[in-house]
Design a protein around this motif. Structure first.
Motif, PDB file in Angstrom:
ATOM      1  N   ARG A  98       0.836  -1.196   0.000  1.00 45.07           N
ATOM      2  CA  ARG A  98       0.000   0.000   0.000  1.00 45.07           C
ATOM      3  C   ARG A  98       0.874   1.251   0.000  1.00 45.07           C
ATOM      4  O   ARG A  98       0.607   2.227  -0.683  1.00 45.07           O
ATOM      5  N   GLN A  99       1.936   1.193   0.787  1.00 42.43           N
ATOM      6  CA  GLN A  99       2.859   2.325   0.855  1.00 42.43           C
ATOM      7  C   GLN A  99       3.480   2.605  -0.513  1.00 42.43           C
ATOM      8  O   GLN A  99       3.534   3.743  -0.973  1.00 42.43           O
ATOM      9  N   HIS A 100       3.900   1.518  -1.166  1.00 39.36           N
ATOM     10  CA  HIS A 100       4.537   1.661  -2.476  1.00 39.36           C
ATOM     11  C   HIS A 100       3.560   2.270  -3.478  1.00 39.36           C
ATOM     12  O   HIS A 100       3.907   3.184  -4.234  1.00 39.36           O
ATOM     13  N   LEU A 101       2.323   1.778  -3.457  1.00 37.85           N
ATOM     14  CA  LEU A 101       1.318   2.304  -4.384  1.00 37.85           C
ATOM     15  C   LEU A 101       1.029   3.766  -4.073  1.00 37.85           C
ATOM     16  O   LEU A 101       0.903   4.600  -4.977  1.00 37.85           O
ATOM     17  N   ALA A 102       0.932   4.090  -2.781  1.00 37.55           N
ATOM     18  CA  ALA A 102       0.632   5.473  -2.403  1.00 37.55           C
ATOM     19  C   ALA A 102       1.720   6.416  -2.913  1.00 37.55           C
ATOM     20  O   ALA A 102       1.445   7.552  -3.293  1.00 37.55           O
ATOM     21  N   ASP A 103       2.954   5.940  -2.936  1.00 35.43           N
ATOM     22  CA  ASP A 103       4.051   6.806  -3.356  1.00 35.43           C
ATOM     23  C   ASP A 103       4.205   6.908  -4.862  1.00 35.43           C
ATOM     24  O   ASP A 103       4.760   7.881  -5.361  1.00 35.43           O
ATOM     25  N   HIS A 104       3.765   5.891  -5.580  1.00 33.34           N
ATOM     26  CA  HIS A 104       4.085   5.876  -7.007  1.00 33.34           C
ATOM     27  C   HIS A 104       2.888   5.931  -7.929  1.00 33.34           C
ATOM     28  O   HIS A 104       3.035   5.951  -9.131  1.00 33.34           O
ATOM     29  N   LEU A 105       1.689   5.917  -7.347  1.00 34.85           N
ATOM     30  CA  LEU A 105       0.527   5.825  -8.220  1.00 34.85           C
ATOM     31  C   LEU A 105      -0.582   6.739  -7.699  1.00 34.85           C
ATOM     32  O   LEU A 105      -0.856   6.766  -6.499  1.00 34.85           O
ATOM     33  N   GLY A 106      -1.156   7.541  -8.585  1.00 34.22           N
ATOM     34  CA  GLY A 106      -2.277   8.387  -8.208  1.00 34.22           C
ATOM     35  C   GLY A 106      -3.528   7.907  -8.916  1.00 34.22           C
ATOM     36  O   GLY A 106      -3.446   7.394 -10.028  1.00 34.22           O
TER      37      GLY A 106
END
Lengths: 546, 296
Positions: A98-106
């Motif tokens: 979730r953290q990775h997605l939050a940082d790299h995907l809007g």
């Protein structure tokens, strides 16, 4: 093949990094074995827009949600790989993923208003979206920067506003700003403009294009609207029934479709439908409906107390018997209010509506009964306009029993059969409940219900806007056929110029409750005179291929 | 798109409980119906099944349950089983009559309010507010101690205390339904207010009506027993479950059977009512997405 590829690679500029790679993605309902998405492969590089186009149930939204890690409870990823910014997300434990997605995907959703919290000011919501640990002064600056980035001029005022105080287009810009808050490399936009008016839609899409170019974002654009995809996507994947049936550069796929489904989809675009000309009806002395100086205002509770919203501001209109008149305009133009007044669901503040020469308000009992029968309405939303408790037969029985008191019971049953035949539904559908019908089938029932009273005038408020493209095409063909067979008069309300062009001889353009232009459909749409009509025509997506 | 997914999930639910589930009241509902039927039958047949509830036997005072007195005897040597069976009559009559009156009154007010709007709706709403502001048990004590506790005042008190539940529940739903486009479609099709109420509104509030009725009925049963417990209900020596629990409560440690058996009868009836109500709601509801706020 490989040889030419090698030489191409030598000449081509180095490919930009991959923002998103999906390989063999499978999605299914928890506890069931069948799949909703069967092995989808796609790749989005930074700085390019990749489109997914398909109809409802094609799995396009599920694919987007699976990529963003936002599948609703009860639906899960069954297999395949999702790689965001070079890292496979599905293998990671939940929290780091979730953290990775939050940082790299809007993510940008279809309808901006529910995506924002109605009780928080925009400033708070933007601050929330920024990475944790940003200090307070910096937060304020970054928030203002973000809003400026998405083309909002009055940053200060917007930051202090609540979502309901802003227009849909502005809200969607805020949602895009939120998606960009952590400087992602990838933007997943699921039908980002479907809930917006055409002209606003064009602005939001321009913004996405602009951001992609300036920030080098990868954009995954999901849409049912082929026009939007044709204008905006570099490459496109066409989805149907959970599979990608065709993919490639947009111009190739849409210009020279290989797959049967893509061809069908393209043929269903309203502006491409071949219309059969209906002969010009003979001009009659008395118009069937004439509207004079119609005004209607509503009290709305706005940001600063109550105010009056003027829906209709002196509209004049005449509809001849047998004519098909289109009324176009964006939301808030008063077109729905006009339709509702014409069928008696709403009353005007002032002005008059005459039906065959008599004012609605001066009807005696028999005239009123006749008018009730002659003027029928087709609703926009085929889901809420049918009583979920009544079978199709019961729904059609209602107007038959109420309007034709003398009709015998056996005849009612026969009439229901013939109505179902007329709207091309199987006769055994009479025992079905609305929940057992598709959207298109429901709208056919809605049309049959309107026809049950034997009307001469049918007022239809966006009857196809809630439907998929191919279903929409078939309903439009049905409406055109019914008009020819029954000699119906249509008052057809739509925001879709293509739909109006297909069905209507004449068109009236409404803006802010007044008529700004009227005339023959072809003339108005090809040589619009009024600046508003010109803007409307120019904003229609998909002009590149229509 | 979210609607689409909701539809998808609903469809997967529907695959499991399709039409058949919609047509029956379900196993729990059947159990409730059977239990209630047993209670009603036993109560109705009380004079033939068991003896006189007032018959005293001073040689068998406060006997624990035994083959001769299955539920034991009380301090006057009266058979508890006999009294429980007879006590059902007053409990059922006092439950069903005010329950029906209260639910129908609530339904009528709610539907009329939703249909006519304006003053009618406002008056109904205000009445409900007033009613909710006054605790029922206090109202009951006041009225019953002034008028005396015969059948009619008791019913009036119980109706006053329970019509609001039905009214509130149905009004909310009816107001939402009246705004649905399919009601407008019916108007365009030529339906007047009566036709709309009969064809669309009543069928749609029916499941709520059943739930509200069973809820009020069990609330009334409880209320009536509380009144009996306070000495304001059915007067001794006529058997009444609430009064029996009240009388037996003091001897709970020495003669538990005095309070336990009427209490169990009370609980059985209430649970049966609730199960049946849920079952009926299931049976008459669509149980699908379609109307917003429709009961599942």
């Amino acid at each position: 093949m490989s040889l030419s590829l090698d030489t191409a690679l030598l000449d081509a500029p180095p490919l930009s990094p991959v923002a998103l790679a999906v390989r063999g993605l499978e999605v299914g309902l928890r506890g069931r074995t069948d799949l909703l998405v069967h092995g989808v492969d796609l790749e989005v590089r930074e700085g390019e827009t990749v489109g997914i186009v398909g109809e409802s149930g094609s799995g396009k939204t599920l694919t987007a949600l699976a990529v963003a890690g936002l599948l609703p409870w009860g639906i899960e990823v069954r297999g395949g790989e999702v790689e965001v910014a070079g890292r496979s997300v599905l293998d990671l434990p939940e929290k780091p993923a979730r953290q990775h997605l939050a940082d790299h995907l809007g993510v940008v959703f279809q309808n901006p208003t529910p995506s924002l919290n109605p009780r928080l000011r925009i400033a708070t919501q933007v601050a929330e979206a920024l990475p944790a640990g940003t200090d307070r002064r910096e937060v304020r600056e970054r928030a203002a920067d973000l809003l400026r980035l998405v083309g909002i001029d009055d940053v200060h005022k917007t930051l202090h506003a609540f979502p309901h105080e802003l227009s849909g287009g502005l809200n969607q810009r805020v949602v895009i700003a939120l998606a960009l808050a952590r400087s992602p490399r990838l933007l997943v936009a699921d039908e980002p403009t479907t809930a917006l008016d055409v002209s606003v839609q064009a602005q939001v899409l321009d913004l996405l294009d602009d951001l992609r170019e300036r920030l080098g974002l990868g954009v995954l654009l999901v849409s049912h609207d082929i026009g939007v995809i044709a204008d905006r996507a570099d490459r496109v994947h066409v989805m149907s029934a959970g599979r990608v049936v065709e993919s490639g550069p947009t111009t190739d796929v849409l210009g020279d479709p290989q797959h049967e489904y893509t061809r069908r989809l393209l043929a269903a675009v309203p502006s491409r439908l071949v219309r059969g000309r209906t002969p010009e009806p003979p001009p009659t002395e008395v118009p069937q409906v004439s509207v004079r100086e119609l005004r209607r205002a509503f009290a709305v509770r706005g940001a600063h107390g109550r105010r009056r919203h003027v829906a209709l501001d002196g509209v004049d209109l005449e509809v001849r018997r047998g004519q098909a008149l289109g009324i176009v305009g964006e939301s808030g133009s008063g077109k729905t209010t006009l339709a509702r007044i014409l069928v008696g669901l709403e009353t005007a503040d002032s002005g008059s509506v005459e039906f065959e020469g008599t004012d609605l308000r001066r009807f005696d009992r028999t005239q009123r009964t006749r008018w009730r029968r002659e003027v029928q309405y087709v609703f926009q939303d085929p889901y809420s306009s049918l009583d979920p408790r009544l079978t199709v037969g019961q729904t059609l029985r209602e107007p038959l029993e109420l309007n034709h008191v003398d009709i015998a019971r056996r005849d009612v049953s026969r009439r229901i059969d013939s109505l179902l035949d007329e709207v091309e539904l199987p006769r055994d559908f009479r025992d079905r409940l609305p929940s057992e019908l598709s959207g298109g089938q429901r709208q056919r029932v809605g049309i049959a219900r309107a026809l049950a009273s034997d009307p001469s005038l049918v007022v239809a408020d966006e009857p196809v806007s809630a439907l998929d493209l191919s279903v929409q095409a078939r309903i439009l063909q049905l409406l055109a056929r019914l008009r020819a067979e029954r000699g119906l008069t249509y008052l057809f309300i739509s925001h879709d110029l293509g739909v109006v062009r297909y069905l209507c001889d004449d068109v009236v353009v409404l803006k802010d409750g007044s008529v700004v232009e009227r005339g023959r459909t072809d003339a108005v749409l090809e040589r619009p005179q009024h600046p508003y009509t010109q803007a409307l025509v120019a904003a229609v997506p998909g002009r590149s291929f229509a | 798109m979210t609607a689409e997914i909701a539809g998808l999930l609903a469809a997967s639910d529907a695959a499991h409980d399709t039409r058949r589930a919609r047509r029956t009241i379900g196993p729990a509902g059947i159990a409730g119906a059977v239990a209630l039927a047993v209670v009603v039958l036993v109560t109705a047949a009380a004079p033939w099944l068991v003896g006189d509830p007032l018959e005293q036997d001073f040689l068998a005072i406060l006997q624990p349950p035994s083959p001769t007195h299955l539920f034991g005897t009380d301090e006057l040597g009266r058979d508890i089983l006999t009294r429980v069976v007879h006590g059902g009559r007053s409990a059922l009559v006092i439950t069903v009559v005010p329950g029906l009156v209260a639910s129908v009154a609530g339904l009528a007010l709610a539907v009329l309010g939703a249909l006519l709007g304006g003053a009618v709706d406002a008056i109904g709403g205000r009445l409900a507010d007033v009613q909710l502001a006054v605790p029922t048990i206090v109202l009951a004590i006041v009225i019953l101690s002034f008028v005396g506790n015969s059948f009619v005042p008791l019913v009036v008190v119980l109706v006053l205390g329970s019509w609001v539940l039905t009214f509130r529940v149905i009004r909310g739903h009816a107001r939402a339904v009246v705004r649905q486009p399919y009601i407008e479609a019916a108007r365009v099709a030529g339906a007047g207010r009566g036709a709309i109420a009969w064809r669309h509104l009543l069928p749609s509030v029916l499941p709520l009506f059943f739930v509200a009725f069973t809820l009020s009925a069990s609330a009334i049963l409880l209320l009536e027993s509380s009144l009996g417990f306070l000495g304001l209900g059915i007067q001794p020596p006529q058997p009444d479950w609430g009064a029996m629990v009240a009388a037996g409560q003091a001897r709970l440690s020495t003669a538990w059977w005095l309070a336990i058996f009427p209490g169990l009868a009370l609980i059985l009836t209430i649970v049966a009512l609730q199960l049946l109500g849920d079952g009926l709601a299931e049976r008459f509801g669509t149980g699908r997405a379609g109307t917003k706020g429709a009961p599942r």
